[in-house]
Motif scaffolding. Structure first.
Motif, PDB file in Angstrom:
ATOM      1  N   LEU A 370       1.103  -1.100   0.014  1.00 60.80           N
ATOM      2  CA  LEU A 370      -0.005  -0.117   0.071  1.00 60.80           C
ATOM      3  C   LEU A 370       0.769   1.273  -0.086  1.00 60.80           C
ATOM      4  O   LEU A 370       1.863   1.265   0.451  1.00 60.80           O
ATOM      5  CB  LEU A 370      -0.905  -0.019   1.093  1.00 60.80           C
ATOM      6  N   PRO A 371       0.268   2.361  -0.298  1.00 61.05           N
ATOM      7  CA  PRO A 371       1.187   3.742  -0.406  1.00 61.05           C
ATOM      8  C   PRO A 371       1.641   3.886   0.999  1.00 61.05           C
ATOM      9  O   PRO A 371       0.657   4.053   1.814  1.00 61.05           O
ATOM     10  CB  PRO A 371       0.272   4.573  -1.203  1.00 61.05           C
ATOM     11  N   VAL A 372       2.655   4.482   1.429  1.00 64.59           N
ATOM     12  CA  VAL A 372       3.095   4.830   2.578  1.00 64.59           C
ATOM     13  C   VAL A 372       2.450   6.277   3.077  1.00 64.59           C
ATOM     14  O   VAL A 372       2.434   6.306   4.171  1.00 64.59           O
ATOM     15  CB  VAL A 372       4.668   4.902   2.497  1.00 64.59           C
ATOM     16  N   ALA A 373       1.949   7.027   1.991  1.00 64.83           N
ATOM     17  CA  ALA A 373       1.190   7.974   2.352  1.00 64.83           C
ATOM     18  C   ALA A 373       0.044   7.924   3.317  1.00 64.83           C
ATOM     19  O   ALA A 373      -0.650   8.608   4.033  1.00 64.83           O
ATOM     20  CB  ALA A 373       0.836   8.750   1.194  1.00 64.83           C
ATOM     21  N   ALA A 374      -0.436   6.460   3.407  1.00 62.19           N
ATOM     22  CA  ALA A 374      -1.631   5.984   4.067  1.00 62.19           C
ATOM     23  C   ALA A 374      -1.170   5.432   5.297  1.00 62.19           C
ATOM     24  O   ALA A 374      -2.002   5.077   6.244  1.00 62.19           O
ATOM     25  CB  ALA A 374      -2.157   4.926   3.208  1.00 62.19           C
ATOM     26  N   LEU A 375       0.067   5.252   5.665  1.00 63.19           N
ATOM     27  CA  LEU A 375       0.646   4.587   6.841  1.00 63.19           C
ATOM     28  C   LEU A 375      -0.055   5.269   8.003  1.00 63.19           C
ATOM     29  O   LEU A 375      -0.560   4.440   8.997  1.00 63.19           O
ATOM     30  CB  LEU A 375       1.959   4.503   6.806  1.00 63.19           C
ATOM     31  N   ALA A 376       0.224   6.473   8.211  1.00 60.03           N
ATOM     32  CA  ALA A 376      -0.328   7.245   9.507  1.00 60.03           C
ATOM     33  C   ALA A 376      -1.766   7.034   9.866  1.00 60.03           C
ATOM     34  O   ALA A 376      -2.098   6.493  10.917  1.00 60.03           O
ATOM     35  CB  ALA A 376      -0.056   8.585   9.479  1.00 60.03           C
ATOM     36  N   GLU A 377      -2.583   7.287   8.923  1.00 64.49           N
ATOM     37  CA  GLU A 377      -4.017   7.098   9.050  1.00 64.49           C
ATOM     38  C   GLU A 377      -4.482   5.631   9.410  1.00 64.49           C
ATOM     39  O   GLU A 377      -5.364   5.378  10.032  1.00 64.49           O
ATOM     40  CB  GLU A 377      -4.761   7.699   7.805  1.00 64.49           C
TER      41      GLU A 377
END
Length: 710
Positions: A370-377
């Motif tokens: 998955l895109p790491v831009a989504a990790l925090a959420e």
């Protein structure tokens, strides 16, 4: 004093330079590290990073034993205890909350370590989580998606044949700082100079007149994030104005209606957004077709932007329709001794896209990540599938991924975390356990990935320089020990029993490597490479189409639906005027740096401060900013103070902050890095600012406000 000379490949960047290390065997003291003139690929060249191998090995901050976080601080513990507790913690979280409750993140150094490449995947399969992330989605994901849809395999990336090209167009790349990226090319400066020496030309198109501009014959500024419009305008000129001059497409390429796709993007319609005049676009198109051979190479600057996926697709479309694909001097495929593309294809690993989506924002997976831009959420948002534990391997996402302040909050909320890493850094300080592997000089080395991306076909094996200390573990041994303990606990045992047991029983990395070499196109063996420690030159890149296509029908489709639909969805936005007055942030690279992981080397960080905010004199005067003055930079997600550097290297309206700095966090153990901490540019980049097609983080073109601090 007896001196031994050890030939080796530098494993710190993609250039894979050959080095000679002289040491005193009695004391194991490294005396010198210099370029190996007998290496047929690098020809004696090394960059400053090679000397950091000695610094990494001797660094007093490098961890030698496992660390456990306790109420009284970090404590060294035994490997048995560390591995037992790591496996137990991961198993406990998955048993309580499901397999997706554990997330994983793999950093860039993994691809420089063939043991990790071979032994990491079985551990990830054993965990069975969908929440896998890596540095790929802050870097080259658009390349992989283009390769998957055009050529049938995510790793089948065309390489610019720079040693034979007559016209090299560089978009958003700075090979003199990166040593070549997704284009393994040691001694890149002399390779580029050779293009001009043989009467060829190099054109650099970039918002910054970078180090590479010094060897390029010409440089054009382009506004950040607008490369897609330049590429569409070139496609328009080729298909609407110069179509009679285009070569016939090969039998294995399906025809496509490229003219209709580019109809709205005449150079007159895009100049206001790109900053490149129509006459320049038409002259570039004419020179491209007139050149005996030509190739367009687009790298980080076009990948990490809002339309990165479309850019990388269009670059290959232009290389193909101009007749510069699969031919000398154009875009070509490698034939490496370890053919990782063919091996993975035979195992069904060509790649895939959008088989599932992230839980919160619905971003598509690619290749099982998955895109790491989504990790925090995915960590911060409650609900079924929420990430509650993390396993990180040789990665520092707190410095390398967008909106780091939010990710800091997310990692601080985890129930459990394990890091396989050599340092207590910005990310691993959040771990409950840190498992440090042996140093790079204590393991053998072979470049599985970078040989597959090289401008020549080469092969080289490096044995360990030092024997690892008694009781220490290589990365791959840590993976196997964790897998062994997870299997004992019954965690998805049936999926990996056979593979893991076989590996644990007898093969080890060298055995697998030997089998891969013997089954490869040159039928080499590990023994042959050991007998040639300087490496083997296996020849120039060769035409290989259509045999090398991995598409199901052995044909190349220039217009996959996923790209056409993405272009249609972006059309209205691409034809709107740009906002005026805002500054756009871009990153930059430096030859003495490599992301965040070489800043604890004194010899690499010494000298003038490099972590500055570059801005154009016109913008500096308008904002009342003095060279060397302190400024505040603010984006939607964060703000930071940084020193200003005024330079006409940047076009007006653009500011630049280098990637990988910001070593000012409490609790890290990196003395040299802390001394020159710098500013984390990813505190300003935005996790919502992504390439809509691929999910890749758009780290360039981020709107910011800059104010002088008085």
């Amino acid at each position: 004093m007896t001196i031994q000379t050890h030939k080796r490949t530098c494993s710190l960047c993609e250039a894979t330079c050959g080095i000679e290390i002289e040491l005193n065997p009695a004391t194991e003291e490294i005396l010198t590290i210099k370029g190996d003139k007998q290496d047929p690929f690098s020809r004696g060249y090394i960059c400053p990073k090679a000397t950091a191998l000695q610094d990494l090995h001797n660094d007093p901050d490098r961890l030698r034993k496992p660390l456990k976080k306790t109420a009284d601080g970090w404590q060294e513990i035994s490997w048995t205890q560390a591995l037992n507790e790591a496996a137990a913690g991961l198993r406990r979280v998955q048993q309580a909350h499901g397999r997706d409750a554990v997330g994983t993140y793999l950093g860039n150094p993994n691809v420089h370590n063939y043991g990790n490449l071979l032994f990491g995947p079985p551990l990830l399969r054993l965990l069975g989580t969908r929440n896998k992330f890596s540095a790929t989605s802050v870097d080259q994901l658009p390349h992989h998606m283009t390769s998957y849809y055009l050529f049938g395999h995510q790793l089948q990336i065309p390489i610019p044949d720079i040693d034979r090209t007559d016209f090299l167009i560089i978009l958003g790349g700075n090979p003199l700082a990166s040593n070549g990226s997704l284009m393994t090319a040691p001694d890149i400066k002399n390779r580029l100079k050779a293009i001009s020496a043989r009467g060829g030309k190099i054109l650099l198109i970039d918002p910054r007149r970078s180090e590479t501009a010094a060897v390029a014959g010409e440089h054009w500024f382009i506004r950040p994030g607008q490369d897609v419009l330049l590429l569409l305008s070139l496609l328009h000129v080729f298909t609407h104005e110069l179509s009679a001059q285009l070569p016939s497409l090969a039998d294995y390429i399906d025809s496509a209606d490229l003219a209709s796709l580019s109809a709205a993007y005449a150079p007159e319609n895009t100049a206001a957004r790109t900053g490149i005049q129509p006459a320049q676009v038409r002259e570039l198109a004419a020179q491209w077709l007139a050149a005996q051979s030509a190739v367009c190479y687009g790298r980080m600057g076009v990948s990490v932007q809002k339309y990165g996926g479309l850019c990388q697709w269009l670059i290959q479309v232009l290389n193909i329709i101009t007749g510069n694909f699969d031919r000398a001097g154009g875009a070509m495929f490698t034939r490496p001794a370890v053919d990782i593309v063919a091996v993975t294809a035979a195992q069904g690993g060509r790649g895939h896209y959008d088989r599932y989506r992230s839980r919160v924002r619905g971003l598509p997976e690619f290749g099982g990540e998955l895109p790491v831009a989504a990790l925090a959420e995915e960590i911060l948002t409650p609900g079924n599938g929420q990430i509650r534990a993390m396993l990180t391997v040789a990665g520092n996402p707190l410095l390398s991924t967008p909106n780091s302040d939010q990710l800091e909050q997310a990692f601080g909320s985890l129930e459990f975390m394990v890091s396989i890493d050599s340092y207590l850094n910005e990310t691993t300080r959040h771990a409950d356990l840190i498992l440090p592997p042996a140093s790079p000089l204590e393991r053998d080395h072979y470049d599985i990935i970078f040989n597959a991306l090289a401008v020549r076909n080469v092969a080289k094996y490096s044995p360990p320089l030092f024997r690892k200390p008694s009781g220490a573990y290589h990365d791959w041994e840590i993976f196997l020990q964790l897998a062994k303990r997870l299997r004992r606990g019954g965690l998805r045992q049936r999926l990996t029993d056979g593979l893991v047991q076989n590996i644990m029983g007898w093969l080890k990395p060298q055995g697998i490597l030997n089998r891969l070499l013997k089954s490869g196109p040159y039928k080499l063996s590990l023994k042959q490479l050991q007998q040639n420690p300087q490496g083997l030159d296996l020849g120039e890149l060769q035409p290989c189409m259509p045999q090398r296509l991995f598409t199901r029908n052995k044909r190349l489709n220039l217009t996959p639906d996923v790209f056409v639909q993405a272009l249609q969805q972006a059309a209205e936005e691409l034809q709107q005027p740009l906002a005026t007055g805002e500054l756009l942030l871009i990153g930059r690279r430096h030859i003495r740096s490599n992301n965040s992981w070489l800043h604890n080397s004194r010899r690499l960080v010494k000298g003038p401060q490099r972590c500055t905010l570059m801005l154009n004199p016109v913008d500096a005067e308008r904002l009342g900013i003095a060279d060397g003055g302190e400024v505040q930079v603010q984006s939607r997600v964060g703000r930071r103070r940084v020193t200003a550097e005024i330079t006409d290297e940047l076009m007006p309206g653009v500011v630049s902050l280098p990637h990988g700095w910001g070593h000012d966090a409490q609790g890290i153990r990196m003395q040299e890095a802390q001394r020159v901490a710098g500013v984390n540019c990813n505190a300003l980049t935005d996790d919502q600012h992504i390439d809509r097609l691929t999910g890749n983080a758009a780290l360039n073109g981020v709107p910011v406000r800059v104010e002088a601090i008085v």
